[in-house]
Scaffold this motif. Sequence first.
Motif, PDB file in Angstrom:
ATOM      1  N   SER A 112      -6.598  -7.168  13.207  1.00  0.00           N
ATOM      2  CA  SER A 112      -5.324  -6.517  13.523  1.00  0.00           C
ATOM      3  C   SER A 112      -4.590  -6.212  12.231  1.00  0.00           C
ATOM      4  CB  SER A 112      -4.473  -7.392  14.452  1.00  0.00           C
ATOM      5  OG  SER A 112      -4.241  -8.654  13.868  1.00  0.00           O
ATOM      6  N   GLY A 113      -3.765  -5.137  12.238  1.00  0.00           N
ATOM      7  CA  GLY A 113      -3.026  -4.702  11.055  1.00  0.00           C
ATOM      8  C   GLY A 113      -1.556  -4.506  11.366  1.00  0.00           C
ATOM      9  N   TYR A 114      -0.696  -4.760  10.375  1.00  0.00           N
ATOM     10  CA  TYR A 114       0.774  -4.720  10.529  1.00  0.00           C
ATOM     11  C   TYR A 114       1.324  -3.963   9.335  1.00  0.00           C
ATOM     12  CZ  TYR A 114      -0.962  -8.397  13.444  1.00  0.00           C
ATOM     13  OH  TYR A 114      -1.720  -9.079  14.366  1.00  0.00           O
ATOM     14  N   LEU A 152       0.845  -1.190   0.000  1.00  0.00           N
ATOM     15  CA  LEU A 152       0.000   0.000   0.000  1.00  0.00           C
ATOM     16  C   LEU A 152       0.887   1.250   0.000  1.00  0.00           C
ATOM     17  CD1 LEU A 152      -2.609  -1.084   2.731  1.00  0.00           C
ATOM     18  CD2 LEU A 152      -2.741  -1.439   0.260  1.00  0.00           C
ATOM     19  N   ASN A 153       0.324   2.418  -0.372  1.00  0.00           N
ATOM     20  CA  ASN A 153       1.119   3.650  -0.456  1.00  0.00           C
ATOM     21  C   ASN A 153       1.540   4.169   0.906  1.00  0.00           C
ATOM     22  OD1 ASN A 153       1.229   4.130  -3.283  1.00  0.00           O
ATOM     23  ND2 ASN A 153      -0.956   4.597  -3.213  1.00  0.00           N
ATOM     24  N   VAL A 154       0.562   4.411   1.787  1.00  0.00           N
ATOM     25  CA  VAL A 154       0.852   5.010   3.089  1.00  0.00           C
ATOM     26  C   VAL A 154       1.364   3.952   4.068  1.00  0.00           C
ATOM     27  CG1 VAL A 154      -0.131   6.289   5.038  1.00  0.00           C
ATOM     28  CG2 VAL A 154      -0.904   6.787   2.707  1.00  0.00           C
ATOM     29  N   ARG A 155       0.709   2.791   4.084  1.00  0.00           N
ATOM     30  CA  ARG A 155       1.009   1.753   5.074  1.00  0.00           C
ATOM     31  C   ARG A 155       2.110   0.793   4.638  1.00  0.00           C
ATOM     32  NH1 ARG A 155      -3.765   3.744   5.173  1.00  0.00           N
ATOM     33  NH2 ARG A 155      -4.924   4.082   7.099  1.00  0.00           N
ATOM     34  N   GLY A 156       2.588   0.953   3.400  1.00  0.00           N
ATOM     35  CA  GLY A 156       3.657   0.093   2.912  1.00  0.00           C
ATOM     36  C   GLY A 156       3.180  -1.338   2.783  1.00  0.00           C
ATOM     37  N   ASN A 157       4.109  -2.293   2.945  1.00  0.00           N
ATOM     38  CA  ASN A 157       3.733  -3.705   2.854  1.00  0.00           C
ATOM     39  C   ASN A 157       2.930  -4.067   4.105  1.00  0.00           C
ATOM     40  OD1 ASN A 157       5.016  -3.929   0.415  1.00  0.00           O
ATOM     41  ND2 ASN A 157       6.946  -4.643   1.315  1.00  0.00           N
ATOM     42  N   ALA A 158       1.656  -4.387   3.870  1.00  0.00           N
ATOM     43  CA  ALA A 158       0.712  -4.479   4.985  1.00  0.00           C
ATOM     44  C   ALA A 158       0.027  -5.841   5.049  1.00  0.00           C
ATOM     45  CB  ALA A 158      -0.342  -3.383   4.844  1.00  0.00           C
ATOM     46  N   ILE A 159      -0.287  -6.245   6.281  1.00  0.00           N
ATOM     47  CA  ILE A 159      -1.048  -7.476   6.519  1.00  0.00           C
ATOM     48  C   ILE A 159      -2.194  -7.134   7.451  1.00  0.00           C
ATOM     49  CG2 ILE A 159      -0.987  -9.712   7.759  1.00  0.00           C
ATOM     50  CD1 ILE A 159       1.874 -10.073   6.725  1.00  0.00           C
ATOM     51  N   MET A 160      -3.352  -7.734   7.198  1.00  0.00           N
ATOM     52  CA  MET A 160      -4.458  -7.653   8.168  1.00  0.00           C
ATOM     53  C   MET A 160      -4.939  -9.061   8.481  1.00  0.00           C
ATOM     54  SD  MET A 160      -6.772  -4.342   7.191  1.00  0.00           S
ATOM     55  CE  MET A 160      -7.672  -4.267   8.739  1.00  0.00           C
ATOM     56  N   ILE A 161      -5.241  -9.283   9.768  1.00  0.00           N
ATOM     57  CA  ILE A 161      -5.732 -10.589  10.227  1.00  0.00           C
ATOM     58  C   ILE A 161      -7.126 -10.398  10.825  1.00  0.00           C
ATOM     59  CG2 ILE A 161      -5.335 -12.522  11.823  1.00  0.00           C
ATOM     60  CD1 ILE A 161      -2.337 -11.831  11.749  1.00  0.00           C
ATOM     61  N   ASP A 162      -8.049 -11.288  10.441  1.00  0.00           N
ATOM     62  CA  ASP A 162      -9.403 -11.312  11.015  1.00  0.00           C
ATOM     63  C   ASP A 162      -9.397 -12.318  12.165  1.00  0.00           C
ATOM     64  OD1 ASP A 162     -12.070 -11.580  11.629  1.00  0.00           O
ATOM     65  OD2 ASP A 162     -12.719 -12.185   9.613  1.00  0.00           O
TER      66      ASP A 162
END
Length: 482
Positions: free
Chosen positions: A424-426, A407-417
């Motif tokens: 949660s987001g990383y 992603l642009n702002v969050r960079g390489n991102a992961i979200m877990i449900d």
Amino acid sequence: MLRHSLLVLFLAGMLWLPASVVGQQSGDGGVTIHVVQRGETLFQIALQYGLTTEELAALNGIVDQSNIWVGQTLLVPAISGPVMPPEQTHIVQPGESLQSIAGLYGVDAMTLATENGVTAENPLVVGQRLRIPRLAPEVVAAPPAEPPVALPPEPADVVLHTVLDGDTLFKIATQYGLTVADLVQANAIEDPTLIYVGQQLLIPGVQPPRIAAELPAPATRLTVNPLVLVEGQTGHFKLWTTRPVTLTGTFLDRPLSAGYDAAEGAYSMFVGVPVFTEPGVYPLTLNMTDEGGATHTITAHIQVVGGSYGSEYITLLEDRTNLLDPNVESAEENLIRSIASAFTTTRYFDGPMGLPAAAAMTSRFGTRRSYNGGGFDRFHSGADFAGAPGSPVIAPAPGVVVLADALNVRGNAIMIDHGWGVFSGYWHQTELYVKPGEMVTTGQVIGTIGSTGRVTGAHLHWEVWVNGVPVDPMQWVRQSFT
Ligand SMILES: [Zn+2]
């Protein structure tokens, strides 16, 4: 040494003043503070206040009754004229009404309302501490017209105090007629100066409140945890029923979804209190439809208090200020918000979360932020961990990966449900080791710490979203929500 001796003499002299001058100060929590005078014994002091030595010792956590010292402060229940029993208070639970509480104590509902300033404009609020008026000896209480449904407290019930802004351990202890040592021991507190807003303290030796909730069948019990909600934190509404129902709700103008625990026969609704929510009293509305199609509405007034977060200035490097472009921001924000607003009926989390990195936390959640000299209209939506670039990012709880992307702002991102509306987001990682749809377990390495996206240096930014709202992730580390 001489100066020290003089000081002792001076203090000793002061303590010879009559007890009424230095010995007593009325606290506002219905207690008197007695300063031990030269020559006094615990027995004499107890006698003076119409207490037994054992009661006074227990109240002040004194183990050795012969070991008290001049100048020691002792808490004694406040007295006026003849010895009165300590004032009785009741903490309002969800589902209770003035009538049901009045019935519980055999007092008049009107008197109860007047004594506590409860009016149509100032309704009962969950967590509110009501003074129960004392019955004059000559007045015989009329039995309540309709006996309220008084549910026996569950065996697991304990009295919990939610720490509010401005609370100290001493203030809380005094409020419950306990000593700081009692609270420290009961809560295994390492540093008594370090308590935080929203922290739940166990109050030892205090009877769980009797509850007079009037809930429509098949509901039997409703809890709000914590009783007073905090801006930027998570709240948990839990409703027990004798048979399955359909449950929906609304709080802070947001719809609530319920997860069902069949083994417990209970529905859980998690709510994230958005940062910048004005402190005040907000209605919680639950709509319960049973199998026959009958619908019942349960309402409760819930107090929200401020979260006392600090503020900070952030300066972004010039080549990254384009990322403050509202269009870039809102597109990404909408993506994250829509993912985090989903509701999975399976609960994957069980107990508190772990930490997402073996690194120091460098910036906490909730801090008001000004970017490159702008206004404090933003806040830090997660917790930052300053791990070395390339060090592991760890799943703090089980769940299903719902995003693994650049992603642009969050960079390489992961979200877990994690289920039941908890996500949660990383952000800002270098490498991503998982893919959407993959199930992860607690402790699994999901990526590595980096500096991709809008950052001022390598770190992991960790977020927790509850019911579509970013909340303080550290609350989930400290506390179990099951
Ligand atoms: Zn951050």
